[in-house]
Design a protein around this motif. Structure first.
Motif, PDB file in Angstrom:
ATOM      1  N   TYR A 114      12.124  -1.533   1.458  1.00  0.00           N
ATOM      2  CA  TYR A 114      13.009  -1.286   2.260  1.00  0.00           C
ATOM      3  C   TYR A 114      13.770  -0.002   3.127  1.00  0.00           C
ATOM      4  O   TYR A 114      14.096   0.004   4.455  1.00  0.00           O
ATOM      5  CB  TYR A 114      13.864  -1.852   1.734  1.00  0.00           C
ATOM      6  N   PRO A 115      13.668   0.768   2.229  1.00  0.00           N
ATOM      7  CA  PRO A 115      14.117   2.229   3.261  1.00  0.00           C
ATOM      8  C   PRO A 115      12.717   2.167   5.072  1.00  0.00           C
ATOM      9  O   PRO A 115      13.653   2.426   6.054  1.00  0.00           O
ATOM     10  CB  PRO A 115      14.415   3.554   2.735  1.00  0.00           C
ATOM     11  N   ILE A 116      11.797   1.935   4.853  1.00  0.00           N
ATOM     12  CA  ILE A 116      11.193   2.047   6.296  1.00  0.00           C
ATOM     13  C   ILE A 116      11.060   0.582   6.972  1.00  0.00           C
ATOM     14  O   ILE A 116      11.797   0.618   8.418  1.00  0.00           O
ATOM     15  CB  ILE A 116       9.738   1.928   5.458  1.00  0.00           C
ATOM     16  N   ALA A 117      12.179  -0.195   5.745  1.00  0.00           N
ATOM     17  CA  ALA A 117      11.639  -1.687   6.803  1.00  0.00           C
ATOM     18  C   ALA A 117      13.565  -1.069   7.897  1.00  0.00           C
ATOM     19  O   ALA A 117      13.512  -1.761   9.281  1.00  0.00           O
ATOM     20  CB  ALA A 117      12.000  -3.145   5.998  1.00  0.00           C
ATOM     21  N   VAL A 118      14.354  -1.184   7.016  1.00  0.00           N
ATOM     22  CA  VAL A 118      15.599  -0.084   7.947  1.00  0.00           C
ATOM     23  C   VAL A 118      15.605  -0.345   8.965  1.00  0.00           C
ATOM     24  O   VAL A 118      15.949  -0.141  10.451  1.00  0.00           O
ATOM     25  CB  VAL A 118      16.784   0.135   6.715  1.00  0.00           C
ATOM     26  N   GLU A 119      14.650   1.116   8.641  1.00  0.00           N
ATOM     27  CA  GLU A 119      14.639   2.073   9.785  1.00  0.00           C
ATOM     28  C   GLU A 119      13.376   1.904  11.173  1.00  0.00           C
ATOM     29  O   GLU A 119      13.989   1.599  12.469  1.00  0.00           O
ATOM     30  CB  GLU A 119      13.379   3.056   9.702  1.00  0.00           C
ATOM     31  N   GLU A 120      12.626   0.573  10.864  1.00  0.00           N
ATOM     32  CA  GLU A 120      12.380  -0.989  12.062  1.00  0.00           C
ATOM     33  C   GLU A 120      12.609  -2.033  12.326  1.00  0.00           C
ATOM     34  O   GLU A 120      11.995  -2.620  11.943  1.00  0.00           O
ATOM     35  CB  GLU A 120      10.763  -0.902  11.513  1.00  0.00           C
ATOM     36  N   GLY A 121      14.326  -1.971  11.870  1.00  0.00           N
ATOM     37  CA  GLY A 121      15.030  -3.322  12.774  1.00  0.00           C
ATOM     38  C   GLY A 121      15.057  -4.636  11.299  1.00  0.00           C
ATOM     39  O   GLY A 121      16.061  -5.710  11.923  1.00  0.00           O
ATOM     40  N   VAL A 134       0.794  -0.923   0.022  1.00  0.00           N
ATOM     41  CA  VAL A 134       0.099   0.137  -0.087  1.00  0.00           C
ATOM     42  C   VAL A 134       1.152   1.460  -0.047  1.00  0.00           C
ATOM     43  O   VAL A 134       1.943   1.359   0.599  1.00  0.00           O
ATOM     44  CB  VAL A 134      -0.665  -0.085   1.055  1.00  0.00           C
ATOM     45  N   ASP A 135       0.436   2.487  -0.316  1.00  0.00           N
ATOM     46  CA  ASP A 135       1.081   3.420  -0.236  1.00  0.00           C
ATOM     47  C   ASP A 135       0.894   4.746   1.085  1.00  0.00           C
ATOM     48  O   ASP A 135       1.828   5.251   1.593  1.00  0.00           O
ATOM     49  CB  ASP A 135       0.627   4.753  -0.816  1.00  0.00           C
ATOM     50  N   ASP A 136       0.803   4.163   1.728  1.00  0.00           N
ATOM     51  CA  ASP A 136       0.556   4.401   3.574  1.00  0.00           C
ATOM     52  C   ASP A 136       1.609   4.207   4.236  1.00  0.00           C
ATOM     53  O   ASP A 136       1.272   2.955   4.924  1.00  0.00           O
ATOM     54  CB  ASP A 136      -0.794   3.931   4.200  1.00  0.00           C
ATOM     55  N   GLU A 137       2.498   4.440   4.012  1.00  0.00           N
ATOM     56  CA  GLU A 137       3.688   4.787   5.452  1.00  0.00           C
ATOM     57  C   GLU A 137       3.234   3.744   6.668  1.00  0.00           C
ATOM     58  O   GLU A 137       4.359   3.285   7.149  1.00  0.00           O
ATOM     59  CB  GLU A 137       5.010   6.028   5.044  1.00  0.00           C
ATOM     60  N   GLN A 138       2.665   5.302   6.865  1.00  0.00           N
ATOM     61  CA  GLN A 138       2.257   4.305   8.675  1.00  0.00           C
ATOM     62  C   GLN A 138       2.144   3.267   8.788  1.00  0.00           C
ATOM     63  O   GLN A 138       2.281   1.874   9.473  1.00  0.00           O
ATOM     64  CB  GLN A 138       1.539   5.335   9.240  1.00  0.00           C
ATOM     65  N   GLN A 139       0.974   2.939   7.589  1.00  0.00           N
ATOM     66  CA  GLN A 139       0.884   1.242   7.961  1.00  0.00           C
ATOM     67  C   GLN A 139       1.639   0.690   7.280  1.00  0.00           C
ATOM     68  O   GLN A 139       1.829  -0.572   8.649  1.00  0.00           O
ATOM     69  CB  GLN A 139      -0.604   1.027   6.936  1.00  0.00           C
ATOM     70  N   ILE A 140       2.413   0.038   6.860  1.00  0.00           N
ATOM     71  CA  ILE A 140       3.961  -0.093   6.473  1.00  0.00           C
ATOM     72  C   ILE A 140       4.347   0.052   7.617  1.00  0.00           C
ATOM     73  O   ILE A 140       5.090  -1.183   8.289  1.00  0.00           O
ATOM     74  CB  ILE A 140       4.922   0.231   5.495  1.00  0.00           C
ATOM     75  N   ARG A 141       4.741   1.066   8.139  1.00  0.00           N
ATOM     76  CA  ARG A 141       5.874   0.626   9.171  1.00  0.00           C
ATOM     77  C   ARG A 141       5.166  -0.218  10.741  1.00  0.00           C
ATOM     78  O   ARG A 141       5.921  -0.223  11.080  1.00  0.00           O
ATOM     79  CB  ARG A 141       5.904   2.163   9.374  1.00  0.00           C
ATOM     80  N   SER A 142       3.680   0.126  10.642  1.00  0.00           N
ATOM     81  CA  SER A 142       3.007  -0.516  11.778  1.00  0.00           C
ATOM     82  C   SER A 142       3.064  -1.706  11.625  1.00  0.00           C
ATOM     83  O   SER A 142       3.280  -2.676  12.724  1.00  0.00           O
ATOM     84  CB  SER A 142       2.087  -0.115  11.837  1.00  0.00           C
ATOM     85  N   GLU A 143       2.655  -2.333  10.524  1.00  0.00           N
ATOM     86  CA  GLU A 143       3.065  -3.642  10.830  1.00  0.00           C
ATOM     87  C   GLU A 143       4.799  -4.225  11.227  1.00  0.00           C
ATOM     88  O   GLU A 143       4.938  -5.155  11.283  1.00  0.00           O
ATOM     89  CB  GLU A 143       2.658  -4.313   9.482  1.00  0.00           C
ATOM     90  N   PHE A 144       5.523  -3.398  10.274  1.00  0.00           N
ATOM     91  CA  PHE A 144       7.573  -3.986  10.539  1.00  0.00           C
ATOM     92  C   PHE A 144       7.123  -3.668  12.199  1.00  0.00           C
ATOM     93  O   PHE A 144       7.958  -4.447  12.119  1.00  0.00           O
ATOM     94  CB  PHE A 144       7.863  -3.110   9.795  1.00  0.00           C
TER      95      PHE A 144
END
Length: 223
Positions: free
Chosen positions: A200-207, A158-168
């Motif tokens: 992947y840039p968000i994933a890296v931020e989330e560990g 999805v385009d929702d960065e907050q949702q992606i970040r929340s799942e990670f």
């Protein structure tokens, strides 16, 4: 030919120290893999046993192959002799079969438990509670030829960065919980495989410790 080398360098430049790249090479020809190999890359991901077998037979022997797709138990015996890691283990039955086939090959095979956190309907992956239950039941402790090294998951597309970040973040918190409960003294339980070309840039931020990137390196798939 797609400029694999430049793309690979760009992705690697994005990754901090301690985060490894699994270059997802499924549906891409040998010459693309060879191009990345020439740049020094060694970890590649495939999700179809027959395609993987052909590549293993024709590409350099020091490549570390990760199986990243849904793996049927009847296919384990074909990849057990050479696979470096099986990233998508989602049942105790599959875990036991990997152990059985690894024993036949006198190997210990590293695996990750696959989580299903994304809201999209995918067929595979353990819910966080099912993952907790699998480990709590304890049958995995008797398996001597398989080594649980961490967790893997895919965030919602999805385009929702907050949702992606929340799942990670859910995955990271579960990893920390399981590490403390079952693997506190096991250095090998250290892998958090999340993050793909689009996130992947968000994933890296989330560990994340391991990102699985294909399209950003190899371009659209060649079927």
């Amino acid at each position: 030919m797609y400029d694999v080398k430049s793309n690979l360098k760009r992705v690697l430049a994005d990754l901090p120290q301690g985060v490894r790249l699994v270059a997802i090479s499924k549906y891409h020809p040998n010459e693309y893999i060879e191009s990345a190999y020439e740049e020094g890359h060694r970890i590649f991901g495939e999700s179809h046993e027959q395609e993987l077998r052909q590549k293993v037979e024709t590409l350099p022997k020091d490549i570390q192959w990760h199986f990243i797709g849904h793996l049927q138990t009847n296919k384990v015996k074909y990849i057990a002799p050479y696979i470096t890691m099986i990233e998508a283990v989602d049942t105790l039955k599959l875990l036991k079969e990997i152990d059985k086939q690894a024993a036949k090959n006198e190997r210990v095979i590293d695996v990750l438990l696959e989580l299903h956190i994304a809201e999209e309907e995918t067929k595979y992956g353990l819910t966080p509670d099912a993952c907790r239950q699998l480990l709590a039941d304890g049958e995995w402790r008797a398996l001597e030829h398989v080594r649980i090294c961490g967790l893997m998951m895919m965030a919602s597309f999805v385009d929702d960065e907050q949702q992606i970040r929340s799942e990670f973040r859910i995955a990271r918190n579960l990893f920390d919980e399981l590490k403390a409960l079952y693997f506190a003294d096991k250095d090998y339980f250290c892998e958090r495989s999340w993050g793909m070309s689009h996130d992947y840039p968000i994933a890296v931020e989330e560990g994340s410790t391991m990102v699985r990137v294909g399209t950003s390196i190899f371009g659209p798939r060649v079927y």
